[in-house]
Design an enzyme around this catalytic site. Structure first.
Site, PDB file in Angstrom:
ATOM      1  CG  HIS A 156      -0.114  -0.168   2.793  1.00 27.09           C
ATOM      2  ND1 HIS A 156       0.687   0.801   3.118  1.00 27.09           N
ATOM      3  CD2 HIS A 156      -0.124  -1.557   3.865  1.00 27.09           C
ATOM      4  CE1 HIS A 156       1.139  -0.099   4.340  1.00 27.09           C
ATOM      5  NE2 HIS A 156       0.649  -0.926   4.856  1.00 27.09           N
TER       6      HIS A 156
ATOM      7  CG  HIS B  13       4.324  -1.704   1.699  1.00 30.93           C
ATOM      8  ND1 HIS B  13       2.932  -2.065   2.410  1.00 30.93           N
ATOM      9  CD2 HIS B  13       5.511  -2.341   3.133  1.00 30.93           C
ATOM     10  CE1 HIS B  13       2.476  -2.663   2.621  1.00 30.93           C
ATOM     11  NE2 HIS B  13       4.210  -3.298   3.830  1.00 30.93           N
TER      12      HIS B  13
ATOM     13  N   GLY C  42       8.118   1.660   8.517  1.00 29.60           N
ATOM     14  CA  GLY C  42       7.319   3.076   9.162  1.00 29.60           C
ATOM     15  C   GLY C  42       7.142   3.191  10.315  1.00 29.60           C
ATOM     16  CD  GLN C  43       6.016   8.041  13.758  1.00 30.44           C
ATOM     17  OE1 GLN C  43       6.323   8.761  13.074  1.00 30.44           O
ATOM     18  NE2 GLN C  43       4.866   8.058  15.000  1.00 30.44           N
ATOM     19  CE  LYS C  44       0.169  -0.329  10.319  1.00 32.58           C
ATOM     20  NZ  LYS C  44      -0.409  -1.944  11.019  1.00 32.58           N
ATOM     21  CG  ASP C  45       3.947  -2.305  12.240  1.00 30.85           C
ATOM     22  OD1 ASP C  45       3.202  -2.788  12.971  1.00 30.85           O
ATOM     23  OD2 ASP C  45       4.772  -1.189  10.723  1.00 30.85           O
TER      24      ASP C  45
ATOM     25  CD  GLN D  16       8.354  -4.497  12.200  1.00 31.43           C
ATOM     26  OE1 GLN D  16       7.928  -5.263  12.546  1.00 31.43           O
ATOM     27  NE2 GLN D  16       8.420  -3.996  11.573  1.00 31.43           N
TER      28      GLN D  16
ATOM     29  CB  VAL E 219       1.465   6.730   4.553  1.00 31.45           C
ATOM     30  CG1 VAL E 219       0.301   6.534   3.575  1.00 31.45           C
ATOM     31  CG2 VAL E 219       2.539   6.121   4.455  1.00 31.45           C
TER      32      VAL E 219
HETATM   33  O1  PAF Z   1       7.071  -4.385   9.339  1.00 25.34           O
HETATM   34  C1  PAF Z   1       6.862  -6.025   9.081  1.00 25.34           C
HETATM   35  O2  PAF Z   1       6.939  -5.858   7.190  1.00 25.34           O
HETATM   36  C2  PAF Z   1       7.040  -7.149   9.244  1.00 25.34           C
HETATM   37  O3  PAF Z   1       7.420  -7.008  10.717  1.00 25.34           O
HETATM   38  C3  PAF Z   1       9.125  -6.858   9.098  1.00 25.34           C
HETATM   39  C4  PAF Z   1       9.546  -6.157   9.149  1.00 25.34           C
HETATM   40  C5  PAF Z   1       8.743  -7.150   7.048  1.00 25.34           C
HETATM   41  C6  PAF Z   1       9.739  -8.897   8.958  1.00 25.34           C
HETATM   42  O4  PAF Z   1       8.895  -9.671   8.724  1.00 25.34           O
END
Ligand code: PAF
Length: 254
Positions: free
Chosen positions: A26, A29, A137-140, A143, A166
Site C-alpha cells: 500500500h 510501503h 514505518g512509524q506505524k510499527d 518494532q 501514511v
Molecule cells: O513490518 C513488517 O512488515 C514485518 O514485521 C517485517 C519487518 C517485514 C519483518 O517480517
C-alpha cells in the site's frame, strides 16, 4: 526490476537500501520504497510473509498475498530487486538459531514471541542483503525500536530510517490488514486513530484514549518509551482484524 528467490543470486552495488515487507503493498510501503530510491544506488525490497512472527491466534493463513501486483508496484516505485525467498530458503530444515528479544509492553506483551520472529527474520535479511540503510514505518514504532536496539546490541552497522505513518484521508493508518475490513468495520476502526489523537493532547493520554474509543474494546492502550521517543500506542480487534496504531507524544522516532 529483478525478482530474486535465492540468497546467492542477489547482486547489489553502491549504497544499498532495504525495505523489508510482507507484501500486500500500500502507499505506506511505496513511500518507503521511494525514500530508498531517492537515497540509495540499489533498492532491494524483501517480500516474505514470515511465519515466525505470527502467533496461534494470528492470521498467517489468510494474510493477503498477491506477488504479481506487488512486483508491478515495486517496479513502478523504481525498486531494483524484489527479494522473495521461499520459506525453505529462510528457515531451512534444522533451523535452530533465534534472536531473543527482551521487550515489555505493547506488542511484546500482546503477542508473545512476535518480536523474536521479527528480529530473527530482519537479522537474516540484513545478513543476506547487507544494506547500508533499512526503511521502516512509524506505524510499527515498537518494532522499529526493537530493531534499532538489535542493530546497536549486535553491532550490525545498518542505519535504520523510520518514516511517518501514511494514513487515508479519514485518518486510518494504512495496513495490509485493512483489506479484511468490511465497510461497516472500517467505520468502527476509525475510532482508533481518532481516540489516539484525542489522547495525544490530553493530561491523561491513556484515559482520554480509552474514553474516546467509542465502544471499541482495546487490547491495550499504553505509553511506550521507545529510544528517544515516547509514543501513545494502542491495539484493538475490529471483528477478526487486529489493528495497531500510535502517535508521538515526545521526542523523535526518525
Ligand atoms: O513490518 C513488517 O512488515 C514485518 O514485521 C517485517 C519487518 C517485514 C519483518 O517480517
Amino acid at each position: 526490476m529483478n525478482v530474486v528467490r535465492k540468497t546467492e543470486a542477489l547482486r547489489t552495488r553502491g549504497r544499498v537500501g532495504l525495505v523489508p515487507t510482507m507484501g500486500a503493498f500500500h502507499e505506506g510501503h511505496l513511500s518507503l520504497m521511494r525514500a530508498a530510491r531517492a537515497e540509495c544506488d540499489t533498492v532491494v525490497v524483501s517480500l516474505f510473509v514470515n511465519p515466525a512472527q505470527f502467533g496461534e491466534r494470528d492470521d498467517l493463513e489468510r494474510y493477503p498475498r498477491d506477488e504479481e501486483r506487488d512486483a508491478r508496484l515495486a517496479a513502478e516505485a523504481g525498486v531494483d530487486i524484489l527479494f522473495a525467498p521461499t520459506a525453505q530458503e529462510m528457515y531451512p530444515d534444522g533451523f535452530a538459531t533465534w534472536v531473543d528479544v527482551d521487550e515489555d509492553g505493547g506488542e511484546a506483551a500482546a503477542r508473545p514471541g512476535h518480536f523474536r520472529g521479527v528480529a530473527t527474520v530482519c537479522l537474516k535479511l540484513f545478513n543476506i542483503v547487507r544494506p547500508d540503510v533499512a526503511y521502516f514505518g512509524q506505524k510499527d514504532a515498537q518494532q522499529a525500536a526493537v530493531l534499532r536496539r538489535m542493530v546497536r546490541d549486535l553491532n550490525l552497522g545498518v542505519q535504520l530510517r523510520v518514516l511517518p505513518t501514511v494514513r487515508d484521508a479519514d485518518g486510518l493508518a494504512l495496513s495490509s490488514r485493512n483489506a479484511y475490513l468490511s465497510a461497516r468495520e472500517r467505520e468502527t476502526a476509525l475510532a482508533l486513530p481518532r481516540a489516539l489523537e484525542a489522547g495525544r493532547t490530553a493530561a491523561d493520554p491513556v484515559a482520554a484514549t480509552r474514553a474516546a474509543l467509542n465502544g471499541l474494546e482495546p487490547e491495550y492502550v499504553e505509553i511506550l518509551t521507545l529510544g528517544d521517543a515516547t509514543v501513545l500506542a494502542a491495539a484493538a480487534r475490529v471483528g477478526s482484524t487486529r489493528l495497531i496504531d500510535n502517535v508521538l507524544l515526545e521526542g523523535a522516532i526518525a
